[in-house]
Design a protein around this motif. Structure first.
Motif, PDB file in Angstrom:
ATOM      1  N   ILE A 149       0.975  -1.158  -0.138  1.00  0.00           N
ATOM      2  CA  ILE A 149      -0.065   0.067   0.073  1.00  0.00           C
ATOM      3  C   ILE A 149       0.896   1.179   0.117  1.00  0.00           C
ATOM      4  CG2 ILE A 149      -2.064   1.161   0.952  1.00  0.00           C
ATOM      5  CD1 ILE A 149      -2.248  -1.352   2.710  1.00  0.00           C
ATOM      6  N   VAL A 150       0.663   2.184  -0.988  1.00  0.00           N
ATOM      7  CA  VAL A 150       1.728   2.974  -1.163  1.00  0.00           C
ATOM      8  C   VAL A 150       1.252   4.381  -0.948  1.00  0.00           C
ATOM      9  CG1 VAL A 150       3.125   4.164  -2.798  1.00  0.00           C
ATOM     10  CG2 VAL A 150       2.838   1.876  -3.054  1.00  0.00           C
ATOM     11  N   LYS A 151       1.900   5.243   0.003  1.00  0.00           N
ATOM     12  CA  LYS A 151       1.298   6.555   0.469  1.00  0.00           C
ATOM     13  C   LYS A 151       1.858   7.772  -0.637  1.00  0.00           C
ATOM     14  CE  LYS A 151       0.223   5.762   5.376  1.00  0.00           C
ATOM     15  NZ  LYS A 151       0.557   6.297   6.620  1.00  0.00           N
ATOM     16  N   LEU A 152       1.032   8.570  -1.147  1.00  0.00           N
ATOM     17  CA  LEU A 152       1.539   9.513  -2.351  1.00  0.00           C
ATOM     18  C   LEU A 152       0.939  10.731  -2.022  1.00  0.00           C
ATOM     19  CD1 LEU A 152       1.211   7.525  -5.564  1.00  0.00           C
ATOM     20  CD2 LEU A 152       3.385   7.725  -4.190  1.00  0.00           C
ATOM     21  N   GLY A 153       1.561  11.752  -2.239  1.00  0.00           N
ATOM     22  CA  GLY A 153       1.198  13.213  -1.958  1.00  0.00           C
ATOM     23  C   GLY A 153       0.260  13.612  -2.684  1.00  0.00           C
ATOM     24  N   LYS A 154       0.008  15.124  -2.761  1.00  0.00           N
ATOM     25  CA  LYS A 154      -1.171  15.718  -3.375  1.00  0.00           C
ATOM     26  C   LYS A 154      -1.040  15.636  -4.824  1.00  0.00           C
ATOM     27  CE  LYS A 154      -4.097  19.761  -3.082  1.00  0.00           C
ATOM     28  NZ  LYS A 154      -4.239  21.253  -3.252  1.00  0.00           N
ATOM     29  N   GLU A 155       0.345  15.902  -5.337  1.00  0.00           N
ATOM     30  CA  GLU A 155       0.401  15.655  -6.826  1.00  0.00           C
ATOM     31  C   GLU A 155      -0.393  14.611  -7.671  1.00  0.00           C
ATOM     32  OE1 GLU A 155       4.503  15.878  -8.884  1.00  0.00           O
ATOM     33  OE2 GLU A 155       4.079  17.387  -7.669  1.00  0.00           O
ATOM     34  N   ASP A 156       0.046  13.179  -6.780  1.00  0.00           N
ATOM     35  CA  ASP A 156      -0.393  11.963  -7.285  1.00  0.00           C
ATOM     36  C   ASP A 156      -1.934  11.482  -6.743  1.00  0.00           C
ATOM     37  OD1 ASP A 156       1.736  10.905  -8.649  1.00  0.00           O
ATOM     38  OD2 ASP A 156       2.815  11.249  -6.918  1.00  0.00           O
ATOM     39  N   ASN A 157      -2.055  11.876  -5.620  1.00  0.00           N
ATOM     40  CA  ASN A 157      -3.367  11.545  -4.930  1.00  0.00           C
ATOM     41  C   ASN A 157      -4.506  12.484  -4.720  1.00  0.00           C
ATOM     42  OD1 ASN A 157      -2.077   8.890  -5.498  1.00  0.00           O
ATOM     43  ND2 ASN A 157      -3.605   7.838  -3.713  1.00  0.00           N
ATOM     44  N   PHE A 158      -4.615  13.373  -5.124  1.00  0.00           N
ATOM     45  CA  PHE A 158      -5.641  14.453  -4.981  1.00  0.00           C
ATOM     46  C   PHE A 158      -6.215  14.783  -6.343  1.00  0.00           C
ATOM     47  CE2 PHE A 158      -7.946  18.366  -4.014  1.00  0.00           C
ATOM     48  CZ  PHE A 158      -8.267  18.117  -2.656  1.00  0.00           C
ATOM     49  N   TRP A 159      -7.371  14.277  -6.583  1.00  0.00           N
ATOM     50  CA  TRP A 159      -7.781  14.694  -7.794  1.00  0.00           C
ATOM     51  C   TRP A 159      -8.703  15.816  -8.070  1.00  0.00           C
ATOM     52  CZ3 TRP A 159     -11.963  15.395 -11.006  1.00  0.00           C
ATOM     53  CH2 TRP A 159     -11.765  15.022 -12.430  1.00  0.00           C
ATOM     54  N   GLU A 160      -8.315  16.596  -9.383  1.00  0.00           N
ATOM     55  CA  GLU A 160      -9.132  17.808  -9.499  1.00  0.00           C
ATOM     56  C   GLU A 160      -8.688  18.318 -10.898  1.00  0.00           C
ATOM     57  OE1 GLU A 160      -8.303  21.156  -7.190  1.00  0.00           O
ATOM     58  OE2 GLU A 160      -6.283  20.739  -6.987  1.00  0.00           O
ATOM     59  N   HIS A 161      -9.759  18.469 -11.692  1.00  0.00           N
ATOM     60  CA  HIS A 161      -9.620  19.052 -13.052  1.00  0.00           C
ATOM     61  C   HIS A 161     -10.355  20.252 -13.365  1.00  0.00           C
ATOM     62  CE1 HIS A 161      -8.646  16.348 -16.831  1.00  0.00           C
ATOM     63  NE2 HIS A 161      -7.681  16.118 -16.074  1.00  0.00           N
ATOM     64  N   GLY A 162      -9.621  21.215 -13.214  1.00  0.00           N
ATOM     65  CA  GLY A 162     -10.435  22.719 -13.141  1.00  0.00           C
ATOM     66  C   GLY A 162     -11.337  22.668 -12.148  1.00  0.00           C
ATOM     67  N   THR A 163     -12.225  23.398 -12.186  1.00  0.00           N
ATOM     68  CA  THR A 163     -13.225  23.702 -11.205  1.00  0.00           C
ATOM     69  C   THR A 163     -14.100  22.844 -11.000  1.00  0.00           C
ATOM     70  OG1 THR A 163     -14.786  24.845 -12.588  1.00  0.00           O
ATOM     71  CG2 THR A 163     -13.271  26.262 -11.691  1.00  0.00           C
ATOM     72  N   GLY A 164     -14.842  22.594  -9.718  1.00  0.00           N
ATOM     73  CA  GLY A 164     -15.782  21.858  -9.538  1.00  0.00           C
ATOM     74  C   GLY A 164     -15.517  20.607  -8.336  1.00  0.00           C
ATOM     75  N   PRO A 165     -16.227  19.510  -8.133  1.00  0.00           N
ATOM     76  CA  PRO A 165     -15.785  18.693  -7.181  1.00  0.00           C
ATOM     77  C   PRO A 165     -14.454  17.736  -7.163  1.00  0.00           C
ATOM     78  CG  PRO A 165     -18.094  18.457  -8.063  1.00  0.00           C
ATOM     79  CD  PRO A 165     -17.408  19.246  -8.856  1.00  0.00           C
ATOM     80  N   CYS A 166     -13.931  17.750  -6.017  1.00  0.00           N
ATOM     81  CA  CYS A 166     -12.547  17.164  -6.189  1.00  0.00           C
ATOM     82  C   CYS A 166     -12.382  16.593  -4.562  1.00  0.00           C
ATOM     83  CB  CYS A 166     -11.467  18.107  -6.535  1.00  0.00           C
ATOM     84  SG  CYS A 166     -11.494  19.427  -5.379  1.00  0.00           S
ATOM     85  N   GLY A 167     -11.143  15.563  -4.595  1.00  0.00           N
ATOM     86  CA  GLY A 167     -11.015  15.220  -3.375  1.00  0.00           C
ATOM     87  C   GLY A 167      -9.769  14.260  -3.270  1.00  0.00           C
ATOM     88  N   PRO A 168      -9.370  13.570  -2.159  1.00  0.00           N
ATOM     89  CA  PRO A 168      -8.028  13.104  -2.041  1.00  0.00           C
ATOM     90  C   PRO A 168      -8.699  11.424  -2.745  1.00  0.00           C
ATOM     91  CG  PRO A 168      -9.322  13.058   0.037  1.00  0.00           C
ATOM     92  CD  PRO A 168      -9.970  13.938  -0.778  1.00  0.00           C
ATOM     93  N   CYS A 169      -7.761  10.782  -3.348  1.00  0.00           N
ATOM     94  CA  CYS A 169      -8.080   9.619  -4.121  1.00  0.00           C
ATOM     95  C   CYS A 169      -7.318   8.302  -3.539  1.00  0.00           C
ATOM     96  CB  CYS A 169      -8.123   9.816  -5.468  1.00  0.00           C
ATOM     97  SG  CYS A 169      -6.600  10.291  -6.098  1.00  0.00           S
ATOM     98  N   SER A 170      -7.672   7.147  -3.978  1.00  0.00           N
ATOM     99  CA  SER A 170      -7.028   6.006  -3.803  1.00  0.00           C
ATOM    100  C   SER A 170      -6.973   5.201  -5.138  1.00  0.00           C
ATOM    101  CB  SER A 170      -7.600   5.219  -2.925  1.00  0.00           C
ATOM    102  OG  SER A 170      -7.011   3.811  -2.502  1.00  0.00           O
ATOM    103  N   GLU A 171      -5.559   4.983  -5.685  1.00  0.00           N
ATOM    104  CA  GLU A 171      -5.645   4.474  -7.024  1.00  0.00           C
ATOM    105  C   GLU A 171      -5.071   2.941  -6.888  1.00  0.00           C
ATOM    106  OE1 GLU A 171      -4.282   8.243  -9.724  1.00  0.00           O
ATOM    107  OE2 GLU A 171      -2.636   7.197  -8.465  1.00  0.00           O
ATOM    108  N   ILE A 172      -5.600   2.217  -7.852  1.00  0.00           N
ATOM    109  CA  ILE A 172      -5.167   0.711  -8.007  1.00  0.00           C
ATOM    110  C   ILE A 172      -4.186   0.622  -9.363  1.00  0.00           C
ATOM    111  CG2 ILE A 172      -5.833  -1.509  -7.925  1.00  0.00           C
ATOM    112  CD1 ILE A 172      -8.412  -0.607  -7.026  1.00  0.00           C
TER     113      ILE A 172
END
Ligand code: SER
Length: 437
Positions: A149-172
């Protein structure tokens, strides 16, 4: 893992989430509805922003889709690598204030390891470094060993694309094996090499990016997941990249048949074959969603795609119009998921062949002029690039593409300045003819 076609994978995913209480919706159009922040839909959640913010009530608080998406930031790289493309499909399951991490993570795991039978030891989850809750679910509920289980920072594991809903994420991530790796002993998800391929992104969407650098808490917590269908198909079909996935490969093979070229024998020919394959897919879907080639916005993206495909056709020796023939294969391969393509076949053929024909009238002249100009070497002036655009219909990225093949570039600022002047002239003459002051 059992080999499964891309069309069957799509169906398998959607029906899995239907069984988990989700409403299956058709893909939304590639043209955003009332969202000025986007030119084209670029993710599964983009057409549903208003459901996330609570502005519009969703038809059900659990929804699943396979969304047509286009991403253009790498348009000029398409063809040069097997990794880049503009068109793809994104599978997603969404919760609007209903379930959250405790359900989303186990369902993702169940789908991958039980439905698709991907060996568990080849899957590596990543979590946002401050998200102890998601970490604990992976470790204690799913039973993934801590070292995977890898912990990553905002650059990799915080999803946002322009304005609107966004948040931390967990990828597989899927481990493709040492042969794709960089050999470093620290190599794991997040590494720049090709070994660990991200296949699924679970976004715990709880903030709203207001577009001015501030974030507000959304009224309720949501789930926004996204899994690239072609990437998933790469894993399940055991192929290297999306151009080898069954339905895409059929289109690529058609390009080979039309051109009489063989894929995989000449690096430069492969570039053109891949570019044409991707652009034919993207153009077909864009036209079916009502986009028409033009000099602005979405229409200009479509024009760039068709013209780039047409030029790559010439490069590999196709001397006749060929795109309308090629799109029949695109339609054939995609009609299982998108039956409307079949009904719009004549329209798509007409739009693509008109654009190809109008470009082919001037392409040879334009190419001759450009090759003369290139004899001087160095940087092509903004004026010359503008003339190629204005008189011969060469989108700037096409000119750049041709120049970069010879290690040259263009004065883009000069070009943009002339474009601006032209737009202002057009605007003032429109105003004058409308009688405005
Ligand atoms: N919005 C996220 C993405 O595009 C998950 O759907 O990756």
């Amino acid at each position: 893992m059992k080999w499964t076609s891309l069309n069957d994978l799509r169906e398998q995913y959607l029906s899995f989430f239907e069984k988990k209480g989700h409403l299956r919706l058709n893909s939304f159009s590639l043209v955003p509805d009332n969202d000025k922040s986007l030119l084209l839909i670029n993710s599964g959640m983009a057409p549903m922003k208003k459901y996330f913010t609570g502005e519009v009530i969703p038809p059900r608080n659990r929804v699943t889709t396979c969304q047509k998406c286009i991403r253009t930031p790498d348009l000029e790289r398409v063809g040069y690598t097997a990794r880049h493309g503009t068109y793809f499909e994104m599978l997603g399951n969404f919760s609007f204030g209903d379930y959250f991490k405790n359900e989303a993570i186990p369902w993702a795991w169940e789908f991958l390891t039980e439905e698709l039978e991907i060996p568990k030891e080849l899957l590596w989850p990543s979590v946002y470094e401050e998200d102890d809750e998601a970490y604990a679910i992976w470790r204690d509920v799913i039973g993934v060993p801590e070292e995977r289980i890898v912990k990553l920072g905002k650059e990799d594991n915080f999803w946002e694309h322009g304005t609107g809903p966004c948040g931390p994420c967990s990828e597989i991530y899927f481990d493709r094996g040492e042969k794709y790796g960089c050999g470093s002993k620290d190599c794991k998800p997040g590494c720049d090499c090709d070994r660990y391929m991200e296949i699924w992104n679970n976004v715990f969407s709880q903030f709203n990016n207001m577009g001015d650098g501030t974030y507000t808490e959304l009224e309720h917590k949501n789930i926004d997941t996204g899994m690239g269908l072609e990437r998933l198909a790469c894993v399940i079909q055991g192929v290297d990249n999306m151009f080898e996935v069954d339905t895409v490969r059929k289109i690529l093979d058609k390009v080979c048949e039309i051109s009489g070229k063989k894929y995989g024998t000449d690096k430069n020919v492969d570039i053109s074959i891949r570019a044409i394959t991707d652009h034919a897919r993207a153009s077909t879907f864009m036209i079916s969603d009502g986009i028409i080639p033009s000099n602005e916005g979405r229409g200009y993206v479509l024009r760039r795609l068709i013209r780039r495909a047409s030029r790559h056709g010439k490069l590999i020796g196709i001397s006749r119009p060929f795109l309308q023939e090629l799109i029949l294969t695109v339609i054939e391969e995609n009609k299982a998921g998108y039956p409307e393509l079949y009904d719009k076949k004549e329209l798509i053929k007409k739009v693509i062949s008109n654009e190809e024909a109008s470009f082919s009238k001037t392409i040879d002249q334009g190419l001759n002029i450009l090759s003369e100009l290139m004899k001087n070497g160095g940087t092509l002036s903004g004026e010359d690039a503008f003339k190629l655009y204005d008189t011969y219909g060469f989108p700037i990225d096409l000119t750049k593409d041709i120049l970069s093949e010879k290690g040259m570039d263009v004065d883009e600022d000069g070009f943009n300045e002339l474009m601006k002047i032209q737009r202002e002239k057009a605007r003032s003459s429109r105003k004058a003819s409308d009688g405005e002051s």
